[in-house]
Scaffold this motif. Structure first.
Motif, PDB file in Angstrom:
ATOM      1  N   MET A   1       0.778  -1.242   0.025  1.00  0.00           N
ATOM      2  CA  MET A   1       0.147   0.095  -0.008  1.00  0.00           C
ATOM      3  C   MET A   1       0.743   1.202   0.079  1.00  0.00           C
ATOM      4  SD  MET A   1      -2.925   1.270   2.594  1.00  0.00           S
ATOM      5  CE  MET A   1      -4.071  -0.130   2.421  1.00  0.00           C
ATOM      6  N   SER A   2       0.578   2.080  -0.799  1.00  0.00           N
ATOM      7  CA  SER A   2       1.473   3.414  -1.148  1.00  0.00           C
ATOM      8  C   SER A   2       0.606   4.523  -0.759  1.00  0.00           C
ATOM      9  CB  SER A   2       2.296   3.392  -2.433  1.00  0.00           C
ATOM     10  OG  SER A   2       3.103   2.310  -2.704  1.00  0.00           O
ATOM     11  N   LEU A   3       1.052   5.380  -0.268  1.00  0.00           N
ATOM     12  CA  LEU A   3       0.153   6.766   0.110  1.00  0.00           C
ATOM     13  C   LEU A   3       0.966   8.130  -0.274  1.00  0.00           C
ATOM     14  CD1 LEU A   3      -2.489   8.030   1.432  1.00  0.00           C
ATOM     15  CD2 LEU A   3      -0.758   8.082   3.675  1.00  0.00           C
ATOM     16  N   THR A   4       0.222   8.964  -0.841  1.00  0.00           N
ATOM     17  CA  THR A   4       1.083  10.271  -1.179  1.00  0.00           C
ATOM     18  C   THR A   4      -0.011  11.304  -1.220  1.00  0.00           C
ATOM     19  OG1 THR A   4       2.429  11.294  -2.876  1.00  0.00           O
ATOM     20  CG2 THR A   4       0.586  10.050  -3.719  1.00  0.00           C
ATOM     21  N   MET A   5       0.317  12.854  -1.301  1.00  0.00           N
ATOM     22  CA  MET A   5      -0.591  13.720  -1.725  1.00  0.00           C
ATOM     23  C   MET A   5      -0.388  14.039  -3.315  1.00  0.00           C
ATOM     24  SD  MET A   5      -2.457  16.130  -0.162  1.00  0.00           S
ATOM     25  CE  MET A   5      -1.808  16.737   1.524  1.00  0.00           C
ATOM     26  N   CYS A   6      -1.584  14.347  -3.840  1.00  0.00           N
ATOM     27  CA  CYS A   6      -1.350  14.747  -5.360  1.00  0.00           C
ATOM     28  C   CYS A   6      -2.314  15.705  -5.584  1.00  0.00           C
ATOM     29  CB  CYS A   6      -1.780  13.474  -5.993  1.00  0.00           C
ATOM     30  SG  CYS A   6      -3.492  13.183  -6.149  1.00  0.00           S
ATOM     31  N   THR A   7      -2.329  16.139  -6.732  1.00  0.00           N
ATOM     32  CA  THR A   7      -2.963  17.445  -7.050  1.00  0.00           C
ATOM     33  C   THR A   7      -4.000  16.804  -8.112  1.00  0.00           C
ATOM     34  OG1 THR A   7      -1.330  19.102  -6.539  1.00  0.00           O
ATOM     35  CG2 THR A   7      -3.193  19.788  -7.989  1.00  0.00           C
ATOM     36  N   ILE A   8      -5.375  17.027  -8.141  1.00  0.00           N
ATOM     37  CA  ILE A   8      -6.311  16.767  -9.049  1.00  0.00           C
ATOM     38  C   ILE A   8      -6.773  17.834 -10.254  1.00  0.00           C
ATOM     39  CG2 ILE A   8      -8.457  15.892  -9.598  1.00  0.00           C
ATOM     40  CD1 ILE A   8      -8.521  14.541  -6.735  1.00  0.00           C
ATOM     41  N   HIS A   9      -6.580  17.629 -11.383  1.00  0.00           N
ATOM     42  CA  HIS A   9      -6.971  18.563 -12.271  1.00  0.00           C
ATOM     43  C   HIS A   9      -8.207  17.894 -13.191  1.00  0.00           C
ATOM     44  CE1 HIS A   9      -3.332  20.721 -11.866  1.00  0.00           C
ATOM     45  NE2 HIS A   9      -2.773  19.666 -11.537  1.00  0.00           N
ATOM     46  N   PHE A  10      -9.231  18.563 -13.311  1.00  0.00           N
ATOM     47  CA  PHE A  10     -10.301  18.302 -14.410  1.00  0.00           C
ATOM     48  C   PHE A  10      -9.908  18.646 -15.725  1.00  0.00           C
ATOM     49  CE2 PHE A  10     -13.231  18.833 -10.345  1.00  0.00           C
ATOM     50  CZ  PHE A  10     -12.770  17.540 -10.119  1.00  0.00           C
ATOM     51  N   ALA A  11     -10.149  17.803 -16.557  1.00  0.00           N
ATOM     52  CA  ALA A  11      -9.891  18.277 -18.154  1.00  0.00           C
ATOM     53  C   ALA A  11     -11.091  18.178 -18.954  1.00  0.00           C
ATOM     54  CB  ALA A  11      -8.814  17.164 -18.609  1.00  0.00           C
ATOM     55  N   ALA A  12     -11.350  19.053 -19.653  1.00  0.00           N
ATOM     56  CA  ALA A  12     -12.430  19.048 -20.492  1.00  0.00           C
ATOM     57  C   ALA A  12     -12.248  18.505 -21.779  1.00  0.00           C
ATOM     58  CB  ALA A  12     -12.814  20.850 -20.674  1.00  0.00           C
ATOM     59  N   ARG A  13     -12.260  17.176 -21.622  1.00  0.00           N
ATOM     60  CA  ARG A  13     -11.928  16.414 -22.925  1.00  0.00           C
ATOM     61  C   ARG A  13     -13.159  15.404 -23.041  1.00  0.00           C
ATOM     62  NH1 ARG A  13      -7.283  15.243 -20.349  1.00  0.00           N
ATOM     63  NH2 ARG A  13      -7.893  12.918 -20.403  1.00  0.00           N
ATOM     64  N   THR A  14     -13.386  14.955 -24.111  1.00  0.00           N
ATOM     65  CA  THR A  14     -14.734  13.922 -24.419  1.00  0.00           C
ATOM     66  C   THR A  14     -14.020  12.723 -24.155  1.00  0.00           C
ATOM     67  OG1 THR A  14     -14.003  13.911 -26.656  1.00  0.00           O
ATOM     68  CG2 THR A  14     -15.517  15.501 -25.864  1.00  0.00           C
ATOM     69  N   ASP A  15     -12.734  12.270 -24.554  1.00  0.00           N
ATOM     70  CA  ASP A  15     -12.251  10.819 -24.049  1.00  0.00           C
ATOM     71  C   ASP A  15     -12.114  10.700 -22.503  1.00  0.00           C
ATOM     72  OD1 ASP A  15     -10.019  12.764 -23.864  1.00  0.00           O
ATOM     73  OD2 ASP A  15      -8.643  10.784 -23.857  1.00  0.00           O
ATOM     74  N   ARG A  16     -11.765   9.254 -22.436  1.00  0.00           N
ATOM     75  CA  ARG A  16     -11.863   8.953 -20.833  1.00  0.00           C
ATOM     76  C   ARG A  16     -10.308   8.792 -20.436  1.00  0.00           C
ATOM     77  NH1 ARG A  16     -16.177   6.836 -18.488  1.00  0.00           N
ATOM     78  NH2 ARG A  16     -14.928   5.079 -17.822  1.00  0.00           N
ATOM     79  N   THR A  17      -9.442   8.970 -21.137  1.00  0.00           N
ATOM     80  CA  THR A  17      -7.965   8.925 -20.679  1.00  0.00           C
ATOM     81  C   THR A  17      -7.703   9.729 -19.436  1.00  0.00           C
ATOM     82  OG1 THR A  17      -7.460   8.085 -22.717  1.00  0.00           O
ATOM     83  CG2 THR A  17      -5.731   8.700 -21.387  1.00  0.00           C
ATOM     84  N   VAL A  18      -7.168   8.951 -18.535  1.00  0.00           N
ATOM     85  CA  VAL A  18      -6.539   9.756 -17.109  1.00  0.00           C
ATOM     86  C   VAL A  18      -5.114   9.871 -17.467  1.00  0.00           C
ATOM     87  CG1 VAL A  18      -6.176   9.394 -14.877  1.00  0.00           C
ATOM     88  CG2 VAL A  18      -8.415   8.724 -15.584  1.00  0.00           C
ATOM     89  N   TYR A  19      -4.602  10.986 -17.350  1.00  0.00           N
ATOM     90  CA  TYR A  19      -3.313  11.411 -17.457  1.00  0.00           C
ATOM     91  C   TYR A  19      -2.749  11.525 -15.896  1.00  0.00           C
ATOM     92  CZ  TYR A  19      -3.719  12.301 -22.368  1.00  0.00           C
ATOM     93  OH  TYR A  19      -3.870  12.123 -23.635  1.00  0.00           O
ATOM     94  N   VAL A  20      -1.331  10.926 -15.867  1.00  0.00           N
ATOM     95  CA  VAL A  20      -0.640  10.633 -14.627  1.00  0.00           C
ATOM     96  C   VAL A  20       0.692  11.372 -14.870  1.00  0.00           C
ATOM     97  CG1 VAL A  20      -0.064   9.272 -12.647  1.00  0.00           C
ATOM     98  CG2 VAL A  20      -2.165   8.754 -13.707  1.00  0.00           C
TER      99      VAL A  20
END
Length: 456
Positions: A1-20
Motif C-alpha cells: 500500500m502506497s500513500l501520497t499527496m497529489c493534485t487533481i485537475h479536471f480536463a475538459a476532454r471527451t475521451d476517458r483517458t486519465v493522465y498521470v
C-alpha cells in the motif's frame, strides 16, 4: 500500500483517458499503461491511463470520469494504491449530524461553526463534508453533502464516504430504531462509523466490568437504587451523588450528605440557582426525591470522593482522548474544572471555572504535580482501552470526567462518547483543541485505509 499527496485537475476532454505524472506513478508504485481503477468513496471507474511529463505529483481526470466518480472538487487530496492498477482518492469523510435549517449560511443552526471546525484540518488534504440521514440515497450509493466555503455552505452529491464520524446531537433520536438501522447500513457496506452513540452510565460500567485494573478507578456505583441502597451508601461513604443514567451537562444531579448529628442534606440546582435542603429524617430526603414513586429508577447512586480543592472548591478534570493515525489512544487535551460556590458539579454553566491542569496540580501537589499528571494520563488511556475492548462498535473519541482525591488516587466519574469542546475555549488550551481536531482527521485517514505501507 502506497500513500501520497497529489493534485487533481479536471480536463475538459471527451475521451476517458486519465493522465498521470511520472512522480505520481512512482509514488503509488503503479506499473505499465493498462487501464487503472479510480476510486472515490463507494464509486469505482475503470479508465485508460497515460503518463504525462510534468514535474510534481499530478492527476488529470476528464470530466466524464469526474462526473461518474462524483469527485467534489479539484486541488490537493490524498491518493493511495492497494495494487499496481488502482488509485483511490480521498479520504471522503462524512460527518453525520442533524439540526438543519433553511438558512444557507447556517444549515445546521448553531452547530454550523462547530462542524466547520471539524472539517477545517482535512479540508486541503481530503474531502470532508457534513450530512444528515435524509441526505443519503441508498439506491444510488450517494449522499448530498454540505461543504463549507468562504461564502457559506454548498451542497454536492458525492459517493457514500470512506468513513463516517457520528456527531448526531440528540440522545432521543439516536436511540430510535430508524437511526440504529440507518447506521447499520453503513456497517453492512464495510464503511467504518465511529462514535456509534451516546453512552448511558450503565453502558460504561458494563464495558469496564471484568477489567480489575481499569475498574479500580470507578467509584462504587449502583444503578436504579432503592431507598435502602441510598441509605446504605450514605452510611458507608457519608456523601454520594445521584445522577440520571442518560444525563449530561450536570442536569438533574443531586449531592446527598449524611451527618450523624445533623441529619441529611441535599444540594442540587433549581431554576438556575444552587439550593441546599436539610432533613432530620431520611424519609424527608426520600420524599424530596419522590423515591417511593419510582423516581430513582433512572438514576445511579455513586460514591462521593473527597476531591482536591482550591479555595474550598472541588476540582475535577475533563480528559479529551482520541484515536490517532496509528489507531492508538492519546490524550489530546485536559481541562481542570473548579466548582462554583455551592454547586453540585464543576460545569461552567453552573458557575464553574476552567483552569489548566498545571495551574491546579502545581498549587495542590507542588513538586509531585508532574508525576501525578502523568499517572492520570496513563489511567485515562487504560480506561479508554478497556472500554474499547468490550465495545461492539468503533470508538475514536472519548471524554472522561476524572477526579484526584487528597490521597492522590485517580477516579473516573463519567465517560462520554461524544464529548463537548468547552474546555478548549480557555486561552491556554486552544492549541490542545487544535490537536484534538487534527486527530479526528488522522484517525479518519486510518479508518478509511489511507495509510502508508508501514501502517497497513
Amino acid at each position: 500500500m502506497s500513500l501520497t499527496m497529489c493534485t487533481i485537475h479536471f480536463a475538459a476532454r471527451t475521451d476517458r483517458t486519465v493522465y498521470v505524472s511520472s512522480a505520481l506513478m512512482k509514488s503509488l508504485q503503479l506499473t505499465g499503461t493498462k487501464p487503472v481503477t479510480l476510486k472515490m468513496g463507494s464509486k469505482a471507474v475503470s479508465a485508460p491511463i497515460k503518463i504525462v511529463k510534468k514535474p510534481g505529483i499530478h492527476l488529470y481526470i476528464p470530466v466524464t470520469v469526474k462526473n461518474q466518480l462524483l469527485v467534489p472538487r479539484s486541488g490537493t487530496c490524498m491518493a493511495v494504491s492497494n495494487g499496481p492498477r488502482e488509485i483511490q482518492l480521498g479520504p471522503l469523510v462524512g460527518i453525520l449530524t442533524n439540526a438543519s435549517t433553511a438558512n444557507a449560511a447556517q444549515p445546521f443552526g448553531s452547530r454550523s461553526s462547530l462542524l466547520k471546525d471539524y472539517i477545517r484540518p482535512g479540508s486541503k488534504k481530503s474531502f470532508f463534508f457534513a450530512f444528515m440521514p435524509s441526505d443519503v440515497n441508498w439506491t444510488t450509493d450517494t449522499v448530498v453533502g454540505y461543504f463549507p466555503t468562504e461564502s457559506g455552505w454548498i451542497r454536492k452529491t458525492v459517493p457514500l464516504p470512506d468513513v463516517v464520524y457520528n456527531r448526531l446531537s440528540s440522545r432521543k433520536a439516536e436511540k430510535s430504531l430508524s437511526i440504529e438501522n440507518f447506521k447499520e447500513r453503513f456497517v453492512r457496506r464495510g464503511i467504518p462509523l465511529f462514535n456509534w452513540s451516546f453512552f448511558d452510565k450503565s453502558d460504561v460500567y458494563n464495558l469496564l466490568d471484568g477489567d480489575k485494573e481499569a475498574f479500580k478507578h470507578v467509584p462504587e456505583s449502583h444503578l436504579n437504587p432503592t431507598p435502602e441502597r441510598v441509605r446504605e451508601m450514605l452510611d458507608k461513604h457519608r456523601f454520594v451523588y445521584l445522577k440520571p443514567t442518560g444525563g449530561s451537562l450536570g442536569i438533574g444531579i443531586y449531592r446527598l450528605t449524611y451527618h450523624p448529628k445533623r441529619g441529611y442534606f441535599a444540594r442540587f440546582r433549581r431554576g438556575g440557582k444552587n439550593v441546599l435542603y436539610r432533613f432530620s429524617q431520611f424519609s424527608g430526603l426520600m420524599n424530596l426525591l419522590n423515591a417511593r414513586s419510582g423516581r430513582l429508577r433512572n438514576y445511579v447512586v455513586q460514591q462521593g470522593i473527597r476531591l482536591i480543592e482550591i479555595d474550598n472548591c472541588p476540582i475535577d478534570f475533563r480528559f479529551h482522548l482520541h484515536k490517532n493515525g496509528q489507531n492508538q489512544w492519546v490524550v489530546a487535551g485536559i481541562g481542570a474544572k473548579k466548582a462554583g460556590k455551592g454547586s453540585v458539579t464543576t460545569h461552567v454553566k453552573n458557575g464553574g471555572q476552567i483552569m489548566t491542569p498545571e495551574q491546579v496540580l502545581d498549587r495542590v501537589f507542588g513538586s509531585k504535580a508532574d508525576a501525578i499528571l502523568q499517572n492520570s494520563k496513563q489511567a485515562a488511556i487504560k480506561l479508554a482501552e478497556s472500554i474499547e475492548k468490550n465495545s461492539p462498535h468503533i470508538l475514536g473519541e472519548l471524554g472522561f470526567d476524572i477526579g484526584i482525591d487528597q490521597d492522590e488516587q485517580i477516579w473516573m466519574f463519567e465517560a462520554n462518547s461524544k464529548p463537548g469542546r468547552s474546555i478548549f475555549k480557555h486561552p491556554s488550551l486552544k492549541s490542545q483543541g487544535k490537536t484534538s481536531l487534527e486527530l479526528i482527521f488522522e484517525h479518519s485517514m486510518y479508518l478509511g485505509r489511507f495509510r502508508a505501507r508501514r501502517e497497513a
